[in-house]
Design a protein around this motif. Sequence first.
Motif, PDB file in Angstrom:
ATOM      1  N   THR A 206       0.634  -1.127  -0.105  1.00 48.74           N
ATOM      2  CA  THR A 206      -0.159   0.155  -0.008  1.00 48.74           C
ATOM      3  C   THR A 206       0.973   1.179   0.076  1.00 48.74           C
ATOM      4  O   THR A 206       0.495   2.272  -0.686  1.00 48.74           O
ATOM      5  N   VAL A 207       2.012   1.301   0.777  1.00 48.70           N
ATOM      6  CA  VAL A 207       2.965   2.356   0.784  1.00 48.70           C
ATOM      7  C   VAL A 207       3.474   2.462  -0.760  1.00 48.70           C
ATOM      8  O   VAL A 207       3.425   3.884  -1.186  1.00 48.70           O
ATOM      9  N   ALA A 208       3.958   1.599  -1.300  1.00 51.60           N
ATOM     10  CA  ALA A 208       4.406   1.558  -2.588  1.00 51.60           C
ATOM     11  C   ALA A 208       3.387   2.164  -3.448  1.00 51.60           C
ATOM     12  O   ALA A 208       3.627   3.086  -4.466  1.00 51.60           O
ATOM     13  N   GLU A 209       2.027   1.725  -3.406  1.00 51.20           N
ATOM     14  CA  GLU A 209       1.224   2.193  -4.241  1.00 51.20           C
ATOM     15  C   GLU A 209       0.959   3.770  -4.009  1.00 51.20           C
ATOM     16  O   GLU A 209       0.607   4.659  -4.871  1.00 51.20           O
ATOM     17  N   MET A 210       0.782   4.016  -2.855  1.00 50.12           N
ATOM     18  CA  MET A 210       0.349   5.458  -2.507  1.00 50.12           C
ATOM     19  C   MET A 210       1.639   6.272  -2.913  1.00 50.12           C
ATOM     20  O   MET A 210       1.152   7.602  -3.162  1.00 50.12           O
ATOM     21  N   GLN A 211       2.675   6.088  -2.691  1.00 49.25           N
ATOM     22  CA  GLN A 211       3.811   6.727  -3.239  1.00 49.25           C
ATOM     23  C   GLN A 211       3.670   7.008  -4.926  1.00 49.25           C
ATOM     24  O   GLN A 211       4.065   8.307  -5.208  1.00 49.25           O
ATOM     25  N   GLN A 212       3.274   5.978  -5.513  1.00 48.29           N
ATOM     26  CA  GLN A 212       3.133   6.308  -6.991  1.00 48.29           C
ATOM     27  C   GLN A 212       1.876   7.178  -7.053  1.00 48.29           C
ATOM     28  O   GLN A 212       1.668   8.027  -8.169  1.00 48.29           O
ATOM     29  N   ARG A 213       0.845   6.875  -6.360  1.00 47.51           N
ATOM     30  CA  ARG A 213      -0.501   7.772  -6.486  1.00 47.51           C
ATOM     31  C   ARG A 213       0.128   9.274  -6.074  1.00 47.51           C
ATOM     32  O   ARG A 213      -0.575  10.312  -6.695  1.00 47.51           O
ATOM     33  N   LEU A 214       0.958   9.641  -5.152  1.00 49.65           N
ATOM     34  CA  LEU A 214       1.300  11.101  -5.001  1.00 49.65           C
ATOM     35  C   LEU A 214       1.926  11.622  -6.278  1.00 49.65           C
ATOM     36  O   LEU A 214       1.659  12.732  -6.467  1.00 49.65           O
ATOM     37  N   ILE A 215       2.814  10.769  -6.814  1.00 53.70           N
ATOM     38  CA  ILE A 215       3.591  11.315  -7.838  1.00 53.70           C
ATOM     39  C   ILE A 215       2.551  11.625  -9.134  1.00 53.70           C
ATOM     40  O   ILE A 215       2.602  12.780  -9.748  1.00 53.70           O
ATOM     41  N   LYS A 216       1.443  10.801  -9.197  1.00 53.11           N
ATOM     42  CA  LYS A 216       0.420  10.938 -10.301  1.00 53.11           C
ATOM     43  C   LYS A 216      -0.301  12.203  -9.900  1.00 53.11           C
ATOM     44  O   LYS A 216      -0.780  12.868 -10.717  1.00 53.11           O
ATOM     45  N   SER A 217      -0.854  12.529  -8.560  1.00 60.77           N
ATOM     46  CA  SER A 217      -1.569  13.488  -8.092  1.00 60.77           C
ATOM     47  C   SER A 217      -0.787  14.833  -8.338  1.00 60.77           C
ATOM     48  O   SER A 217      -1.396  15.844  -8.491  1.00 60.77           O
ATOM     49  N   MET A 218       0.462  14.873  -8.137  1.00 61.60           N
ATOM     50  CA  MET A 218       1.382  16.068  -8.525  1.00 61.60           C
ATOM     51  C   MET A 218       1.289  16.235  -9.996  1.00 61.60           C
ATOM     52  O   MET A 218       1.283  17.423 -10.489  1.00 61.60           O
ATOM     53  N   GLN A 219       1.607  15.415 -10.552  1.00 59.32           N
ATOM     54  CA  GLN A 219       1.683  15.576 -12.230  1.00 59.32           C
ATOM     55  C   GLN A 219       0.379  15.967 -12.628  1.00 59.32           C
ATOM     56  O   GLN A 219       0.097  16.955 -13.511  1.00 59.32           O
ATOM     57  N   ALA A 220      -0.917  15.703 -12.058  1.00 54.00           N
ATOM     58  CA  ALA A 220      -2.091  16.029 -12.441  1.00 54.00           C
ATOM     59  C   ALA A 220      -2.447  17.363 -12.566  1.00 54.00           C
ATOM     60  O   ALA A 220      -3.225  18.271 -13.043  1.00 54.00           O
ATOM     61  N   VAL A 221      -1.849  18.324 -11.366  1.00 51.95           N
ATOM     62  CA  VAL A 221      -1.983  19.718 -11.369  1.00 51.95           C
ATOM     63  C   VAL A 221      -0.582  20.504 -11.827  1.00 51.95           C
ATOM     64  O   VAL A 221      -0.210  21.357 -11.542  1.00 51.95           O
ATOM     65  N   GLY A 222       0.273  19.508 -12.512  1.00 47.57           N
ATOM     66  CA  GLY A 222       1.286  20.345 -13.542  1.00 47.57           C
ATOM     67  C   GLY A 222       2.690  20.478 -12.602  1.00 47.57           C
ATOM     68  O   GLY A 222       3.547  21.220 -12.753  1.00 47.57           O
TER      69      GLY A 222
END
Length: 498
Positions: free
Chosen positions: A458-474
């Motif tokens: 879950t930690v590994a997944e959330m780390q990737q989701r953090l990256i995606k959430s940052m990219q989503a707002v530029g």
Amino acid sequence: MSRFVVIGLLFTLTLAVQATAAERPNIVLMLCDDIRWNALSCAGHPHLKTPNIDRLADEGIYFENMFCTTSLCSPSRATILSGLYAHQHGVTNNFTDYPANLDSFPRRLQQSGYRTGYIGKWHMGEKSDEPRPGFDHFVTHKGQGKYFDTEFNFNGKERRVVPGYYTTVVTDMAIEWMKQQQTDDEDQPFMLMIGQKAPHSFYFPEPKYEHVFDDVEVNYPHSSFKLDDKPEWIQKRLRTWHGIYGPIFDWRKEFPDDKASGVIDFARMVRAYWGTILSVDDSVGHLLAFLEQQEALDNTMFIFMGDNGLLEGEHGMVDKRTAHEASIRVPMIIRYPGWTKWSGPVRVQQQVLTTDVAPTILDAAGAEAMNDLHGASVKPLIAGDDQKWRREWLYYYNYEKQFPYTPNVRAVRGDRFKYIRYPHGDGSDDRHMAELYDIENDPEESTNLINDPEYASTVAEMQQRLIKSMQAVGIDPAKDEMPIDAGIGTKLPDKAIR
């Protein structure tokens, strides 16, 4: 086509345009400062009674999961106006004003024929009380203002002290301005933002509410003493300006104080905070009564909300800034029969952000939308359509040298899990333990799962989701700019900026 048919079509078109104009709602947005998401009786508060705000929820749209994207007043207010994250609008601290050339929903409404007003606490650009673009009428003050007898600047033409309690004063000024709009042109809609000081520290209730909660027992939250699995910086914050053992906004004169008796000062602070909210509820009642008297209430979108949350002792902390639930959650209620006349009251459970406020207002007003926003109108959610709605989002905060009690924060909040990391700011490895919470099953964030082997995936997944959430707002994670975390300080902030 005969001349009479053409005239008839033109007449029909004219009526249609007039009907559309008449259906454009007035908009009243009351923005409170530092109000917790649950500091309302409709949110289940055990002691606060807020019948007028409750009425908005009973007759409108209650957002159960509303959040700010940066839990700090000026950045959050700029996000509400612009629909953008702080890195895009540029207001990343409490000392930067809203950029004069940046678009905003008041500007769009003004361009579409709305009369626009702002009355109360602006809280961007601390040293200026001059009018800002996008408003036909602008009344504010420098800095935080005072709960009693604040000096206001009226449209850049006159400064004078207005005697009385802040909440009542701005409410009276708001009603007077709305009366004038009714007199000038009943068919032209208006938009009014009311910036309440309450319930921002330092907390001074109206005299009639000073002792309402004297008999209510208030203790430190249990989470204040469960810090073993939390990052060390949270424990260090306990004795600072933003910790429960510190001065707690001057309610405690001798500090740090970790004795059991120190809770007395904490309780006095919390009771005073609650007291200021009772006057806010009165304000909502007066505004609703006026709009009803003018037969304008049902053609008004009335929005009640806060700019950011507030920690009330959770994890041993006061103030905000962190990514914990009490810090990032805000109340938002919208009463607008134009969107609920067929459905009745609505409770929205999806995650809604301060970036969504501007596009929602422009949608209701039928005004031209702003481009490339980070938010979206909430209108589809009211009809139950959430297929394209967010399932996760980015929260961030940048370390402030003036308030060195919170590190840089980068977090992603999903529907179930929240992951928080604390980057140092120079690209090196994080120097603080990260946090992982199962929000669905542990809403109080009592157990940090970051080092639990069962949650490694879950930690590994959330780390990737953090990256995606940052990219989503530029934001490119490799180029994420932030200050250097200079560590948790113990020095008190300058009195001029508290």
